[in-house]
Enzyme design. Structure first.
Site, PDB file in Angstrom:
ATOM      1  CG  ASP A  20      40.923  31.684  55.753  1.00  0.00           C
ATOM      2  OD1 ASP A  20      40.180  32.629  55.389  1.00  0.00           O
ATOM      3  OD2 ASP A  20      41.447  30.876  54.948  1.00  0.00           O
ATOM      4  CG  ASP A  92      37.783  30.815  49.316  1.00  0.00           C
ATOM      5  OD1 ASP A  92      38.766  31.556  49.114  1.00  0.00           O
ATOM      6  OD2 ASP A  92      36.622  31.244  49.420  1.00  0.00           O
ATOM      7  CG  HIS A 135      34.525  23.664  45.270  1.00  0.00           C
ATOM      8  ND1 HIS A 135      33.746  24.192  44.266  1.00  0.00           N
ATOM      9  CD2 HIS A 135      33.822  23.807  46.419  1.00  0.00           C
ATOM     10  CE1 HIS A 135      32.607  24.635  44.794  1.00  0.00           C
ATOM     11  NE2 HIS A 135      32.634  24.410  46.104  1.00  0.00           N
ATOM     12  CG  ASP A 172      27.578  22.330  47.348  1.00  0.00           C
ATOM     13  OD1 ASP A 172      27.900  21.826  48.433  1.00  0.00           O
ATOM     14  OD2 ASP A 172      27.906  23.487  47.001  1.00  0.00           O
ATOM     15  CG  HIS A 174      29.583  26.761  46.835  1.00  0.00           C
ATOM     16  ND1 HIS A 174      29.236  26.193  48.034  1.00  0.00           N
ATOM     17  CD2 HIS A 174      29.829  28.073  47.074  1.00  0.00           C
ATOM     18  CE1 HIS A 174      29.269  27.120  48.979  1.00  0.00           C
ATOM     19  NE2 HIS A 174      29.625  28.279  48.431  1.00  0.00           N
ATOM     20  CG  ASP A 265      26.350  24.498  50.131  1.00  0.00           C
ATOM     21  OD1 ASP A 265      25.644  23.848  49.322  1.00  0.00           O
ATOM     22  OD2 ASP A 265      27.592  24.584  50.026  1.00  0.00           O
ATOM     23  CE1 TYR A 305      30.702  24.235  54.551  1.00  0.00           C
ATOM     24  CE2 TYR A 305      29.285  25.139  52.841  1.00  0.00           C
ATOM     25  CZ  TYR A 305      30.382  24.378  53.218  1.00  0.00           C
ATOM     26  OH  TYR A 305      31.129  23.752  52.261  1.00  0.00           O
TER      27      TYR A 305
END
Ligand code: Q9C
Ligand code: ZN
Length: 663
Positions: A20, A92, A135, A172, A174, A265, A305
Site C-alpha cells: 500500500d 490511509d 487523525h 505535525d 498534517h 513530518d 517519516y
C-alpha cells in the site's frame, strides 16, 4: 524536576503486511531511530524513564465510540484477508494483529506522561509512540492513527486532575482533524494546528482544515488553523506563526497544561511535508511553549517519516525539555509571501475572539480572488520559488551543532553586603581591568562616578562577560547602584568581545545616549515614554500608555515586536535592563527572562538597580531555568496601545522582515 521519557519497544512490533503506497512510510524504524538517537547522544540517560501502560476501555471511550472500540478489539484475531478488508473502510491506515495492543500502549503512554507531569514527578516529558493519534476520530481510524492519544490525554487530564484549560499544539505537518472534531465545541481545550493544505489539494483535503474553521457554539474561537498553501516553508515561517498567531492566543488562553501533537513530518527532508524547516527549529518551538502552564508540557509523537530528520528533531525537542541552551538560528529572512497570507488570514479570523489579536489587519484580497484558481497559480508559484531561492529538491542539511551546557548556569555580580540567591555563583574576585579600559570608562560622561568601588564592580562585570562569551557561564545577574551608567559600561566592555548585543530596556530612561547605527547593538525599550525622534533601525522605543505595569500591553509588545526582532537580529548576548520603578509585574518579568533565553545560546545578562533587591529571587529563579508562573487574569489591552504597536510594526517592516504580518 526532570523530563519524562516514555518508550516501549513493543510499539515497534507491528508493520504493514501488504502493498500500500499510501502507508509504506509508517515503519517501525521511526521509533527505533528516534530512541537510539536519544541513547547515543546521552539524552535518554538524563531523562526519567516512565513505563508505558495500556489505556483502559473507559479511557479510550473518553474519545471513541463503543462500536469502534469493539471493532478494533477483534483485529488481533483476524486473518490477513480480514485485516485488509477491515482496513478498507478507513482512509490511509493499516491494521496488523498487534496494532490494537500497540494503540492501547500509545494512548496509555500519553496518560502515563500526563500523570507524571500532573503529580509533579517531572516538569515535562515526551512519549515516543506508534501508532500516532491525531487523525483518528470518534468512530474511525485514519492516517496511520487508531486511537487519538492526545485527545484522550486532554479529556483524562480534565477528568482526573480537574485541569480547566488544555492547550493542544499540533506542529505535525498534517491537520489533526480528529482532534479538531473532538474539541471544536469545547472552550476548555484550545486546539492549534498548522498543516500543509495547498488550498485543499493536500491530504486529508478537508474544507474544515482552513483558517475559517474557528470552532463551534461555545467553542467558537478555540480552534486555530493555519493552512500552508505552499511547500518549502522555512524556520522564519514557523517562527512567524508562533509569534504572531499562536503565542498571543495561547498566553491569553492561559492553559493549565500544554499537550503537543509532536509530529516531525514538518521538518526538512520529510517526504510528506516537503517543508524546509531544520530540526533545530523544534528546540525553539518547544522552548516558546515551556513557560506556559508553569512549564507543564507533554509532547506525544505523531508523524515524521524521514528517519534522519525525525531522529534529529526528537533530540532537539528532548534536549530543550531538559533545559539545555538553545541553538542560534541564523539568517532568518522573514516569512514568505504565502506564509504571510496564511498568518494574516488566521489573525483576522481570530481577532474577534482574542484581544491580543484585536488589531490584526483585514484578510488579504489576493486570498479571496486567487483561491481555487489552480492553473494560473501553479505558474506563479514556480516563478516565486525561483525568485526567492527557497529550499529546492535534493534535501540535504547539516547536522545540528552540539548544544554544550556551560559548567556554571548562572553567575552574579553583587555588592558585598547583598546575599547571593541560591543556585547562583557569585563572582567576587576578578583580574584587574586593563588601565586603558579603566580610563576609557572614566572618560565616558555617563560613568564619571567610576571610583574605586565602581572599578571593582565593573572589573567583576567584565570577568562575567568574558565567562559568558567563553561559554563558561550561561547567564548572569548584576546589581549596580546605577543601571544607566552600567548599561553604557557594558556596551564598552562588550564591544570587542561580542558581535551583536540585544539590549532590552524595561522602563523609562530619559537620557539614553545609547543609539547605535552600526548594528552592533539593537535596543528595544518598553516604557510609557515616546521617544519618537530617536527612532532608528537599531533603536526601537515601544510606548505603552500605562508603561510596563500593563502586562497585556507588554505581552503584545513581546510577541509582536521583541521576539521577532530578536530572532532576525540573532544576538550573541542579551542585556536585559530593568530601569528603577519600571512597574513590571514579577510574573511578566520572569516570562520575559524565560523567553529571552531562546537567544544568544541563553547568554543573558540582567542588570538591576540595588534598590530592587526584592525582585532578585524571582530573577534568579528565571535565570536558573525554572518556568515562569502563568500570567493570570490579563486585562484587555488598551486599544491605543494595540494601534500604536501595529503602526510601529508597519513602519519597521521594511528593515525587519520578521515583523511582517500583512502583504
Ligand atoms: N503519500 C501522520 O502523520 N497520507 N499521519 C499518505 C502518502 C496519509 C499521516 C499519503 C498521511 C497520514 C500521523
Ligand atoms: Zn503527519
Amino acid at each position: 524536576m526532570g523530563t519524562a521519557l516514555l518508550y516501549d519497544e513493543e510499539m515497534t512490533k507491528y508493520k504493514l503486511l501488504w502493498v500500500d503506497p499510501a502507508c509504506k512510510i509508517e515503519v517501525p524504524e521511526r521509533l527505533t531511530v528516534s530512541y537510539e538517537a536519544l541513547v547515543r547522544s546521552g539524552l535518554s540517560d538524563r531523562c526519567i524513564s516512565v513505563p508505558a501502560r495500556e489505556a483502559s476501555d473507559s479511557e479510550i471511550l473518553l474519545v471513541h465510540s463503543e462500536a469502534y472500540l469493539e471493532a478494533v478489539k477483534k483485529t488481533p484475531y483476524m486473518t490477513l484477508e480480514d485485516l485488509k478488508e477491515f482496513t478498507l473502510q478507513f482512509g490511509d491506515v493499516y491494521f496488523h494483529p498487534n496494532i490494537y495492543h500497540c494503540a492501547k500502549l500509545a494512548s496509555g503512554s500519553a496518560l502515563q506522561l500526563v500523570d507524571s507531569v500532573m503529580t509533579g514527578k517531572v516538569r515535562n516529558g515526551i512519549a515516543l509512540v506508534r501508532p500516532p493519534g491525531h487523525h483518528s476520530m470518534h468512530g474511525a481510524a485514519n492516517g496511520f492513527c487508531v486511537f487519538n492519544n492526545v485527545a484522550i490525554a486532554a479529556r483524562y487530564a480534565k477528568q482526573k486532575y480537574g485541569v480547566k484549560r488544555v492547550l493542544i499544539v499540533d506542529w505535525d505537518i498534517h491537520h489533526g482533524q480528529g482532534v479538531q472534531y473532538c474539541f471544536e465545541d469545547d472552550p476548555s481545550v484550545l486546539y492549534f494546528s498548522w498543516h500543509r493544505y495547498e488550498h485543499q489539494n493536500f491530504w486529508p483535503n478537508l474544507r474544515e482544515s482552513d483558517y475559517d474553521s474557528v470552532g463551534k457554539e461555545s467553542g467558537t474561537g478555540f480552534n486555530v488553523n493555519v493552512p500552508w498553501n505552499k511547500v518549502g516553508m522555512e524556520n522564519s515561517d514557523y517562527l512567524s506563526v508562533f509569534c504572531h498567531v499562536l503565542l498571543p492566543v495561547a498566553y491569553e488562553f492561559c492553559p493549565d497544561l500544554v499537550l503537543v501533537c509532536a509530529g516531525f513530518d514538518s521538518a526538512i527532508g520529510d517526504p510528506e511535508g516537503e517543508m524546509c524547516a531544520t530540526p533545530d527549529i523544534f528546540a525553539h518551538l518547544t522552548h516558546l511553549l515551556m513557560n506556559l502552564a508553569g512549564g507543564k508540557l507533554c509532547a506525544v509523537l505523531e508523524g515524521g517519516y524521514n528517519l534522519t530528520s525525525l531522529a534529529q528533531s526528537v533530540c532537539q525537542t528532548v534536549q530543550t525539555l531538559l533545559g539545555d541552551p538553545l541553538p542560534q538560528l541564523a539568517n532568518l529572512r522573514g516569512p514568505c509571501k504565502s506564509a504571510i497570507e496564511s498568518l494574516q488570514c488566521a489573525r483576522s479570523a481570530h481577532r474577534r475572539y482574542w484581544s491580543f489579536l484585536k488589531h490584526a489587519a483585514d484578510p488579504p484580497m489576493t486570498d479571496i480572488s486567487t483561491k481555487h484558481i489552480k492553473s494560473t497559480m501553479e505558474e506563479e508559484e514556480k516563478r516565486e520559488m525561483a525568485e526567492e531561492e527557497r529550499c529546492t529538491e535534493g534535501k540535504v542539511w547539516p547536522e545540528p551543532p552540539e548544544r554544550l551546557c556551560p559548567p556554571v548556569c548562572s553567575g552574579s555580580v553583587l555588592p558585598d553586603d547583598v546575599a547571593c540567591p541560591d543556585g547562583l555563583k557569585r563572582l567576587s574576585s576578578s583580574k584587574d581591568l586593563e588601565p586603558l579600559l579603566v580610563s576609557k570608562l572614566k572618560n565616558r560622561s555617563r560613568t564619571a562616578a567610576v571610583d574605586g568601588d565602581g572599578v571593582t564592580t565593573f572589573s567583576r562585570l567584565y570577568t562575567l562577560i568574558e565567562k559568558l562569551v567563553a561559554n563558561e557561564i550561561r547567564n548572569g545577574l548584576v546589581l549596580v547602584p546605577d543601571v544607566t551608567a552600567a548599561m553604557c559600561v557594558v556596551q564598552d566592555l562588550t564591544s570587542d568581545l561580542v558581535k551583536r548585543v540585544l539590549v532590552v530596556c524595561v522602563g523609562k530612561e530619559k537620557e539614553l545616549d545609547y543609539v547605535t547605527t552600526d548594528g552592533k547593538v539593537l535596543v528595544v525599550q518598553i516604557s510609557s515614554e515616546d521617544n519618537e525622534e530617536q527612532r532608528s533601525k537599531y533603536y526601537i522605543p515601544v510606548c505603552l500608555k500605562k508603561g510596563c505595569s500593563d502586562t497585556s500591553g507588554f505581552i503584545q509588545a513581546v510577541f509582536g515586536l521583541l521576539l521577532p526582532l530578536g530572532y532576525e537580529y540573532n544576538p550573541d548576548l542579551v542585556l536585559l535592563v530593568r530601569m528603577p520603578g519600571s512597574g513590571v509585574v514579577d510574573s511578566m518579568w520572569q516570562q520575559l527572562i524565560g523567553l529571552l533565553q531562546g537567544f544568544a545560546k541563553g547568554h543573558t545578562l540582567v542588570l538591576m538597580q540595588v534598590n530592587e533587591k526584592a525582585s532578585m529571587g524571582s530573577t534568579a529563579s528565571a535565570l536558573l531555568g525554572h518556568p515562569a508562573p502563568p500570567l493570570q487574569e490579563l486585562q484587555t489591552p488598551f486599544p491605543e496601545d494595540g494601534d500604536a504597536l501595529e503602526r510601529l510594526r508597519e513602519r519597521l517592516q521594511a528593515d525587519w522582515k520578521m515583523l511582517q504580518t500583512t502583504s
